[in-house]
Write an enzyme that holds these catalytic residues in place. Sequence first.
Site: not given
Length: 371
Positions: A96, A121, A123, A135, A148, A230
């Site tokens: 992910h 991590h 996104h 996000e 994050h 999230t």
Amino acid sequence: MGRRVNMDSLGLFVLLIPTFSHWTAASSADEISWSYSGIAGQSEWSEYFPDCGGSSQSPVDVITTQTKYDTSLVPVTPLGYSQHGNQPFSMHNNGHTVIVELPEWMGLGGLPWFFTAVQLHLHWGNGGPGRGGSEHTINGRSSDAELHVVHYNAELYPNMSAAMTQRDGLAVLGILIETGEETNPGFNNILNYMSRIRHADQRAFIPAFDVQSLLPQDLGRYYRYNGSLTTPPCYQSVIWTVFHERVQISKAQLLKMEMMLYSSKIQEVDRMLLQDNFRITQPLNHRVIFASFSAESGRELSSGEVTAIVIGVMCGCVGVAVIIRFIVKTIRTKETEKSQEKNTDLVLTITSKAERNERKEELSPSPQTEP
Ligand SMILES: *[C@@H]1O[C@H](CO)[C@@H](O)[C@H](O)[C@H]1NC(C)=O
Ligand SMILES: *[C@@H]1O[C@H](CO)[C@@H](O)[C@H](O)[C@H]1NC(C)=O
């Protein structure tokens, strides 16, 4: 764009759901395969992870005019972020995102409790021309990516797994990333090693680095709200801090992030690029987003305020004009009085007449210069 989920897990899922749906979601969250789009995409998360349908979900759109300025919000203070030591960091692809595990001596101050760092991590989007990747959004606007940094409340809970289900259990820093011309050397500490973890479940050890180099300069201006993880299981346990200042990486760095990883495992025949791993914004549902800074300076003025300012400036100008006129008048009156005194003196009167005659000659225009 095609999205594939792990069919084996989904098959198991479909079999179990009719009878054990709640039990399944609650007890084997890690085994359940989910994705950002497709059959087990984000619109379906709440079927398997009930918290994902909760009323305090993340991410959210921050509408700056509706934030509440809170003077008690002090700057957050990263603790030990720059004391990375010699031990390498562990980095892995969980299908992910890319996760870098952080040493337990790193932490976060400036919140009501001390929080211990766990992992960071990212996104991102899909390398296409469309905006999107972050996000959180600000006034409806996405950034290209988002970092994050996850921490747990070490004062109230013994570890991450105990904290992550509890209110006030986690504190996550949200850093919006946008692209510019310059390479951000801090992010290369991650990006340069991503080729070692291209497939899901792969892990690599990377040289320890200064984690603070990934953060914006200004840690004093941020948005704060109560929200959730999230990703499933979407526990509503997160005190969010989303910084006002964005960090910049180069376009090449963003592209590397977007094109390097697969969400599929190495043994899987069909490779699936790991892209668009961001959740869409969730309803605020009466929550308030607090701002550590006054939005006044960056805010557009209302028509009422514009009118007030215009009237204020006009009154000010009129006032100044009146004062200047008064001063000029006073000076002139004094000069007139003086010259009247002078006129009583005959000698001076004659002199002044002579002067006047001289000046008349000076002032009379010479014919040659006329056009
Ligand atoms: C976390 O703490 C709880 C409660 O003390 C404990 O039961 C659990 O085993 C711990 N988990 C880990 C991964 O250490
Ligand atoms: C978050 O929730 C807690 C507990 O309900 C509350 O005390 C706190 O003020 C909330 N914080 C924000 C930023 O809304």
